[in-house]
Structure formats: structure tokens, C-alpha cells
Design an enzyme around this catalytic site. Structure first.
Site, PDB file in Angstrom:
ATOM      1  N   LEU A  96      10.938 -20.751  -4.252  1.00 24.85           N
ATOM      2  CA  LEU A  96       9.880 -19.900  -3.688  1.00 24.85           C
ATOM      3  C   LEU A  96       8.645 -19.865  -4.596  1.00 24.85           C
ATOM      4  CD1 LEU A  96      10.273 -16.509  -1.976  1.00 24.85           C
ATOM      5  CD2 LEU A  96       8.755 -16.627  -3.926  1.00 24.85           C
TER       6      LEU A  96
ATOM      7  N   ASP B 209       0.826  -1.203   0.000  1.00 24.07           N
ATOM      8  CA  ASP B 209       0.000   0.000   0.000  1.00 24.07           C
ATOM      9  C   ASP B 209       0.869   1.264   0.000  1.00 24.07           C
ATOM     10  OD1 ASP B 209      -2.281   1.512   0.050  1.00 24.07           O
ATOM     11  OD2 ASP B 209      -2.846   1.022   2.107  1.00 24.07           O
TER      12      ASP B 209
ATOM     13  N   HIS C  12       3.012   3.290  -9.037  1.00 24.68           N
ATOM     14  CA  HIS C  12       2.868   1.848  -9.282  1.00 24.68           C
ATOM     15  C   HIS C  12       4.123   1.286  -9.956  1.00 24.68           C
ATOM     16  CE1 HIS C  12      -1.113   2.049  -7.783  1.00 24.68           C
ATOM     17  NE2 HIS C  12      -1.639   2.688  -8.823  1.00 24.68           N
TER      18      HIS C  12
HETATM   19  C1  FPP Z   1      -1.693   0.180  -3.418  1.00 22.48           C
HETATM   20  O1  FPP Z   1      -1.285   1.517  -3.503  1.00 22.48           O
HETATM   21  C2  FPP Z   1      -1.226  -0.613  -4.516  1.00 22.48           C
HETATM   22  C3  FPP Z   1      -2.013  -1.236  -5.437  1.00 22.48           C
HETATM   23  C4  FPP Z   1      -3.463  -1.132  -5.464  1.00 22.48           C
HETATM   24  C5  FPP Z   1      -1.463  -2.044  -6.514  1.00 22.48           C
HETATM   25  C6  FPP Z   1      -0.231  -2.818  -6.237  1.00 22.48           C
HETATM   26  C7  FPP Z   1       0.585  -2.793  -7.451  1.00 22.48           C
HETATM   27  C8  FPP Z   1       1.915  -2.736  -7.520  1.00 22.48           C
HETATM   28  C9  FPP Z   1       2.803  -2.801  -6.350  1.00 22.48           C
HETATM   29  C10 FPP Z   1       2.560  -2.549  -8.827  1.00 22.48           C
HETATM   30  C11 FPP Z   1       2.894  -3.688  -9.645  1.00 22.48           C
HETATM   31  C12 FPP Z   1       2.687  -5.041  -9.132  1.00 22.48           C
HETATM   32  C13 FPP Z   1       3.188  -6.134  -9.727  1.00 22.48           C
HETATM   33  C14 FPP Z   1       2.888  -7.478  -9.130  1.00 22.48           C
HETATM   34  C15 FPP Z   1       4.027  -6.081 -10.925  1.00 22.48           C
HETATM   35  P1  FPP Z   1      -2.374   2.642  -3.642  1.00 22.48           P
HETATM   36  O2  FPP Z   1      -2.510   2.960  -5.072  1.00 22.48           O
HETATM   37  O3  FPP Z   1      -3.634   2.203  -2.962  1.00 22.48           O
HETATM   38  O4  FPP Z   1      -1.705   3.807  -2.842  1.00 22.48           O
HETATM   39  P2  FPP Z   1      -2.420   4.974  -2.019  1.00 22.48           P
HETATM   40  O5  FPP Z   1      -3.233   4.297  -0.934  1.00 22.48           O
HETATM   41  O6  FPP Z   1      -1.281   5.755  -1.503  1.00 22.48           O
HETATM   42  O7  FPP Z   1      -3.261   5.731  -3.002  1.00 22.48           O
END
Ligand code: FPP
Length: 229
Positions: free
Chosen positions: A126, A15, A32
Site C-alpha cells: 500500500l 475531520d 489530534h
Molecule cells: C481535522 O480536525 C484534522 C486535522 C486538521 C489534522 C489531521 C491530523 C490528524 C488526524 C492527526 C495526526 C495525523 C497523522 C498523519 C499522524 P479539526 O481539528 O479540524 O476538527 P474540528 O473541525 O472538529 O475542529
């Protein structure tokens, strides 16, 4: 680190990508992208520590409510990342699993994930379990529906376990959530019955091996009683 107390399964709610980008006056997708680099670091750290299963919450069933541009960007990033790393995963003995519903993922995403799952299926190192279009309530409903279809009238916890997306996935001993939020957000509700939680204010794009090891050390200091004394 105590080598005899490494969790078998670590699950992470990644997050804070959006807030990381905002702090830097960048578009959310830049967060991201940086998050994908943190995935790579964390995977390496988990392998190095001897963790056998790493579940990452990549996209929840609730994330479809985000703007289309962000969803498309996330799906594209996922496909690009899988395309880029599948060969490495095969070489590094990493097995990819996906947990989640296929509908309404696009054919391109399904093709890319199916291909990566197949290419790595014989690996014995893994297991990276990507929670993609994942919701824990949906997973439990999926298990119950599968059981109902067998004609059975009442179910045991073992029956439910046997019909989860990956029945052989051990329960996570440790669940990490970054960015200072302290909630489960429909993640692994069944499997988290006795998990230890580790919350850190670090935003996901800043997460690295040192942060991962801090979480493992915190876990190693916990007394787990499983309802006993
Ligand atoms: C949360 O941050 C993150 C996500 C909803 C997506 C997770 C994705 C990645 C880590 C990128 C790529 C993943 C892979 C497996 C290649 P948020 O957008 O909710 O952040 P915020 O709460 O600060 O808005």
C-alpha cells in the site's frame, strides 16, 4: 464485501478531532492524538481490504491560520508518529509519499518526512500518500508553472496530470469525509473529477475498520457512469 470491487485509491478528509476533544472537555491536541490512532487503524483496514493507495489530508495550506500552539502540536505529532512507525512501514511493505509544498514546513518536519519516504521507497504494498501542507489549487498551479517553464504554450489534461505532485497516483475512486461536513476544502480538486463521495457523521478519532468497511460497501453499491449512460 465484493472482492472484485475494491477501490484502488481511497482518499480521506480526517475531520472532527477538535469537536471530539471538546465533547470530552479535553484540549484540541488530545483530539489530534486520538486522530493519529485512527490513522493507524485505518491504514490497517485499508491494507486488509486490498486498497493500493490511501491519501490522508493531514495538513492543508489553510491550516496555517490555526493558533501556533496547535500547529506546533500537529507537526510534533506527525514527526513522532513517523519516527514510531517508519520501521513498521518498511516491514509491512508500506510506501510513504508526501503531497504538498515544502515551504514553509520546518527543517525538522522535512527531515523526518524525507527520511520516511526514502526508507519506504522500495516497498510495493500500500502507498500511504500524506497530503501535508497541501492545497489542490496550489497543486494545479504547481503543474501549470512547471509546464510554462518548459516553454509549452498550451496544455492538455494529460500535460497537467503529468506535472501533479505524484503523476502516477491513480484518481481516487472514493473520497471519505468524517464529522458530518460535506465539502472538499481544497482537496484533490483535479483528481476528484469522477470520485464517489462518502460522508459520515462519525468524528475522525472514532473512525475504525467497521466505518471504513461501511464506506467501501457504500461505494460498491454506486453506479459509476463517467458521463456515459
Ligand atoms: C481535522 O480536525 C484534522 C486535522 C486538521 C489534522 C489531521 C491530523 C490528524 C488526524 C492527526 C495526526 C495525523 C497523522 C498523519 C499522524 P479539526 O481539528 O479540524 O476538527 P474540528 O473541525 O472538529 O475542529
Amino acid at each position: 464485501m465484493q472482492q472484485n470491487k475494491i477501490p484502488q485509491h481511497v482518499a480521506i478528509i480526517m475531520d472532527g478531532n477538535g469537536r471530539w476533544a471538546k465533547q470530552k472537555h479535553l484540549p484540541r491536541l488530545a483530539g489530534h492524538n486520538a486522530g493519529a490512532r485512527a490513522v493507524e487503524r485505518t491504514l490497517k483496514a485499508a491494507q486488509k481490504a486490498g486498497v493500493k493507495f490511501l491519501t490522508l489530508y493531514a495538513f492543508s495550506t489553510e491550516n496555517w491560520s490555526r493558533p501556533k500552539e496547535e500547529i506546533d502540536g500537529l507537526m510534533k505529532l506527525l514527526c513522532q508518529t513517523l519516527e514510531k512507525y517508519t520501521k513498521d512501514a518498511v516491514k509491512n511493505n508500506i510506501r510513504l509519499w508526501i503531497s504538498g509544498e515544502r515551504e514553509p514546513l520546518s527543517p525538522a518536519v522535512l527531515q523526518q518526512t524525507d527520511q520516511a519516504v526514502k526508507a519506504t521507497s522500495q516497498n510495493t504494498g500500500l502507498t500511504l500518500n500524506l497530503a501535508l501542507n497541501y492545497g489542490a489549487q496550489q497543486e494545479i498551479v504547481h503543474a501549470v508553472n512547471a509546464l510554462v517553464a518548459t516553454g509549452k504554450k498550451s496544455f492538455s489534461p494529460q500535460d497537467i496530470q503529468a506535472h501533479l505532485y505524484h503523476p502516477d497516483l491513480p484518481n481516487p475512486e472514493l473520497i471519505i469525509r468524517t464529522s458530518g461536513e460535506e465539502r472538499l476544502s481544497n482537496f484533490l480538486l483535479w483528481q476528484a473529477a469522477y470520485s464517489e463521495f462518502y460522508f459520515t457523521p462519525v468524528l475522525w478519532p472514532d473512525f475504525d475498520e467497521a466505518e471504513f468497511n461501511k464506506a467501501l460497501q457504500s461505494y460498491q453499491n454506486r453506479k459509476r457512469r463517467f458521463g456515459g449512460i
